[in-house]
Every structure is written in structure tokens, then in C-alpha cells.
Design an enzyme around this catalytic site. Structure first.
Site, PDB file in Angstrom:
ATOM      1  N   LEU A 186      -3.052   1.041  18.567  1.00 52.83           N
ATOM      2  CA  LEU A 186      -2.645   2.339  19.124  1.00 52.83           C
ATOM      3  C   LEU A 186      -3.565   2.754  20.267  1.00 52.83           C
ATOM      4  O   LEU A 186      -4.783   2.589  20.186  1.00 52.83           O
ATOM      5  CB  LEU A 186      -2.628   3.387  18.015  1.00 52.83           C
ATOM      6  CG  LEU A 186      -1.548   3.112  16.949  1.00 52.83           C
ATOM      7  CD1 LEU A 186      -1.843   3.861  15.660  1.00 52.83           C
ATOM      8  CD2 LEU A 186      -0.159   3.471  17.480  1.00 52.83           C
TER       9      LEU A 186
ATOM     10  N   MET B 226       1.147  -3.430  12.776  1.00 53.30           N
ATOM     11  CA  MET B 226       0.665  -4.496  13.663  1.00 53.30           C
ATOM     12  C   MET B 226       0.745  -4.103  15.137  1.00 53.30           C
ATOM     13  O   MET B 226       1.316  -4.818  15.953  1.00 53.30           O
ATOM     14  CB  MET B 226       1.466  -5.775  13.414  1.00 53.30           C
ATOM     15  CG  MET B 226       1.295  -6.329  12.012  1.00 53.30           C
ATOM     16  SD  MET B 226      -0.428  -6.650  11.575  1.00 53.30           S
ATOM     17  CE  MET B 226      -0.702  -8.118  12.539  1.00 53.30           C
TER      18      MET B 226
ATOM     19  N   GLU C 101      -7.347  -2.423  -2.789  1.00 53.85           N
ATOM     20  CA  GLU C 101      -6.744  -1.568  -1.749  1.00 53.85           C
ATOM     21  C   GLU C 101      -5.828  -0.535  -2.399  1.00 53.85           C
ATOM     22  O   GLU C 101      -5.810   0.638  -2.018  1.00 53.85           O
ATOM     23  CB  GLU C 101      -5.918  -2.410  -0.771  1.00 53.85           C
ATOM     24  CG  GLU C 101      -6.729  -3.361   0.068  1.00 53.85           C
ATOM     25  CD  GLU C 101      -5.861  -4.091   1.105  1.00 53.85           C
ATOM     26  OE1 GLU C 101      -4.886  -3.520   1.605  1.00 53.85           O
ATOM     27  OE2 GLU C 101      -6.194  -5.253   1.409  1.00 53.85           O
TER      28      GLU C 101
ATOM     29  N   ASN D  58       0.832  -1.212   0.000  1.00 54.22           N
ATOM     30  CA  ASN D  58       0.000   0.000   0.000  1.00 54.22           C
ATOM     31  C   ASN D  58       0.863   1.257   0.000  1.00 54.22           C
ATOM     32  O   ASN D  58       0.526   2.246  -0.656  1.00 54.22           O
ATOM     33  CB  ASN D  58      -0.967  -0.007   1.186  1.00 54.22           C
ATOM     34  CG  ASN D  58      -2.200  -0.846   0.899  1.00 54.22           C
ATOM     35  OD1 ASN D  58      -3.046  -0.461   0.099  1.00 54.22           O
ATOM     36  ND2 ASN D  58      -2.279  -2.020   1.509  1.00 54.22           N
TER      37      ASN D  58
ATOM     38  N   ARG E 180       3.993   0.902  26.630  1.00 53.61           N
ATOM     39  CA  ARG E 180       3.329   1.247  25.369  1.00 53.61           C
ATOM     40  C   ARG E 180       3.249   2.757  25.186  1.00 53.61           C
ATOM     41  O   ARG E 180       3.436   3.280  24.097  1.00 53.61           O
ATOM     42  CB  ARG E 180       1.932   0.648  25.423  1.00 53.61           C
ATOM     43  CG  ARG E 180       0.977   1.176  24.400  1.00 53.61           C
ATOM     44  CD  ARG E 180      -0.347   0.503  24.682  1.00 53.61           C
ATOM     45  NE  ARG E 180      -1.385   1.040  23.853  1.00 53.61           N
ATOM     46  CZ  ARG E 180      -2.547   0.420  23.689  1.00 53.61           C
ATOM     47  NH1 ARG E 180      -2.783  -0.729  24.281  1.00 53.61           N
ATOM     48  NH2 ARG E 180      -3.473   0.953  22.945  1.00 53.61           N
TER      49      ARG E 180
ATOM     50  N   HIS F  97      -8.216  -1.624   5.812  1.00 50.87           N
ATOM     51  CA  HIS F  97      -8.538  -2.940   6.372  1.00 50.87           C
ATOM     52  C   HIS F  97      -9.066  -3.839   5.249  1.00 50.87           C
ATOM     53  O   HIS F  97      -9.909  -3.406   4.459  1.00 50.87           O
ATOM     54  CB  HIS F  97      -9.587  -2.794   7.477  1.00 50.87           C
ATOM     55  CG  HIS F  97      -9.941  -4.099   8.106  1.00 50.87           C
ATOM     56  ND1 HIS F  97      -9.124  -4.712   9.039  1.00 50.87           N
ATOM     57  CD2 HIS F  97     -10.988  -4.933   7.904  1.00 50.87           C
ATOM     58  CE1 HIS F  97      -9.664  -5.866   9.392  1.00 50.87           C
ATOM     59  NE2 HIS F  97     -10.792  -6.023   8.719  1.00 50.87           N
TER      60      HIS F  97
HETATM   61  C1  GRF Z   1      -3.196  -4.943   3.828  1.00 52.71           C
HETATM   62  O1  GRF Z   1      -3.970  -6.028   3.402  1.00 52.71           O
HETATM   63  C2  GRF Z   1      -4.022  -4.032   4.691  1.00 52.71           C
HETATM   64  O2  GRF Z   1      -5.360  -3.987   4.313  1.00 52.71           O
HETATM   65  C3  GRF Z   1      -3.865  -4.672   6.044  1.00 52.71           C
HETATM   66  O3  GRF Z   1      -2.544  -5.120   6.086  1.00 52.71           O
HETATM   67  C4  GRF Z   1      -2.083  -5.367   4.782  1.00 52.71           C
HETATM   68  C5  GRF Z   1      -0.854  -4.564   4.585  1.00 52.71           C
HETATM   69  O4  GRF Z   1      -0.240  -4.895   3.360  1.00 52.71           O
HETATM   70  N1  GRF Z   1      -4.210  -3.755   7.099  1.00 52.71           N
HETATM   71  P1  GRF Z   1       0.943  -4.025   2.788  1.00 52.71           P
HETATM   72  O5  GRF Z   1       2.055  -4.024   3.842  1.00 52.71           O
HETATM   73  O6  GRF Z   1       0.434  -2.651   2.491  1.00 52.71           O
HETATM   74  O7  GRF Z   1       1.376  -4.752   1.551  1.00 52.71           O
END
Ligand code: GRF
Length: 183
Positions: A82, A79, A163, A9, A54, A98
Site C-alpha cells: 500500500l 498481496m 496467528e 485469519n 495504483r 506477518h
Molecule cells: C498469513 O500467514 C499471514 O501471516 C500472511 O499471509 C498469510 C495469510 O493467510 N501475511 P490467511 O489468508 O489468513 O489464511
């Protein structure tokens, strides 16, 4: 932009010509960091385990972000959930992508769960980030059909292609002031 892994992304946002100020990863081996470096985007790695709490970890993230004064703080596969203070500090700027049509399938393994549920349509969502995970107001969605022979991998690839179209568009609209987080 905050990432933890692959960075596809991020790549889509860079290719769309968006002005990415900084990429932060919470994992120094994240392949997405290479994508950023090759594009000349500054990178920073901030690993959670380097901090006793955190809130200290998120405080460092917030200070880094503040130094670059971005109009949009985009999460993509980051991951780490927050905390409320971080989220409140970035209200109106903090978005996430997402891989499902929220409110369906929040959390992980969305493609396998969509197949198990027998849905005919699946997709992706960009939403404002609030304190509750994957539950903030939806900004945009794109759908794909679920095909009879789909596996989580084939369905996931179809969603991921969407996406890469949706996220740059939404980020641009926020940047341009065309999308505002509802109160
Ligand atoms: C994507 O599928 C996004 O929707 C999810 O995590 C993945 C991240 O992929 N939250 P990338 O690192 O952008 O390839």
C-alpha cells in the site's frame, strides 16, 4: 479486512466474535471471500488490473473502507504493497499480520528462510502498517519452537495456529482503545 487468498485469519477473527464490517479482496477467486459470505459479512472485490494507476486502485479501496467507518483496518495476506497516501489516511487503524518474529524475516518465504538461518524460535507478529513494508511498530508477537524435523510446511502450520490466537486478541485491543499507534 483486506485479504487476497485463503482467509484463515479472517476466519479466526469471525470465530472470535469480532464485528467484521467488510472484507475486501484484490482477487475474485480468493477462498476467503467464501468464508466471509458464509458468515454473512459483506464482501467486495477490487482488482488492481482494473485501474490505470495504483493511486486510483487505492483510492477506491479507501472510499469503500470510509463507507463502513471501521475502527481497525486489518490486512491478512493482502498481496499488495500500500502506498504512502493510503497508509497516511489510515494511520492508527491499519495493521498487518506477518508470519515471522519481526524484524527478522520481513517479506516472503519466511518459514523456509527461518529454517535456513537455523533459528530455534520462530513465530508471528502483528504490527502497525507504515510506508516501509513489514517495518511498522510491533503490537504483539507469539513464538513457536523450531523442531529438528521441521519443513517450511510443518513450521508454517505451527506459526499459523499462533496467528489465529494473536490476531483476534490484538484487533480486539485496538478496537477497545487499549492499543494506540505510537507517534
Ligand atoms: C498469513 O500467514 C499471514 O501471516 C500472511 O499471509 C498469510 C495469510 O493467510 N501475511 P490467511 O489468508 O489468513 O489464511
Amino acid at each position: 479486512m483486506l485479504i487476497s487468498g485463503r482467509g484463515s485469519n479472517l476466519d479466526a477473527l469471525i470465530r472470535a466474535g469480532l464485528d467484521i464490517r467488510l472484507v475486501i479482496s484484490d482477487w475474485q477467486e480468493a477462498p476467503g471471500l467464501g468464508i466471509a459470505r458464509r458468515a454473512g459479512v459483506p464482501v467486495a472485490t477490487v482488482e488492481r488490473q482494473a485501474f490505470a494507476s495504483r493511486s486510483r486502485f487505492e483510492g477506491v479501496l479507501a472510499e469503500l473502507i470510509r463507507a463502513y467507518a471501521p475502527r481497525v483496518v486489518a490486512l491478512a495476506g493482502f498481496m499488495h504493497v500500500l502506498g504512502t497516501e493510503f497508509v497516511a489516511r489510515h494511520t492508527g487503524r491499519l495493521v498487518n499480520i506477518h508470519p515471522s518474529l519481526l524484524p527478522d524475516f520481513p517479506g516472503l518465504d519466511t518459514h523456509a528462510r527461518a529454517l535456513a538461518a537455523g533459528v530455534r524460535e520462530h513465530g508471528c507478529t502483528v504490527h502497525w502498517v507504515t510506508a516501509k513494508v513489514d517495518a511498522g511498530p510491533v503490537i504483539g508477537q507469539r513464538t513457536v519452537p523450531v523442531l529438528p524435523d521441521d519443513t517450511p510446511a510443518t513450521l508454517g502450520a505451527r506459526v499459523l495456529a499462533q496467528e489465529h490466537l494473536l490476531y483476534p486478541l490484538v484487533v480486539y485491543k485496538i478496537f477497545a482503545g487499549e492499543m494506540v499507534q505510537p507517534c
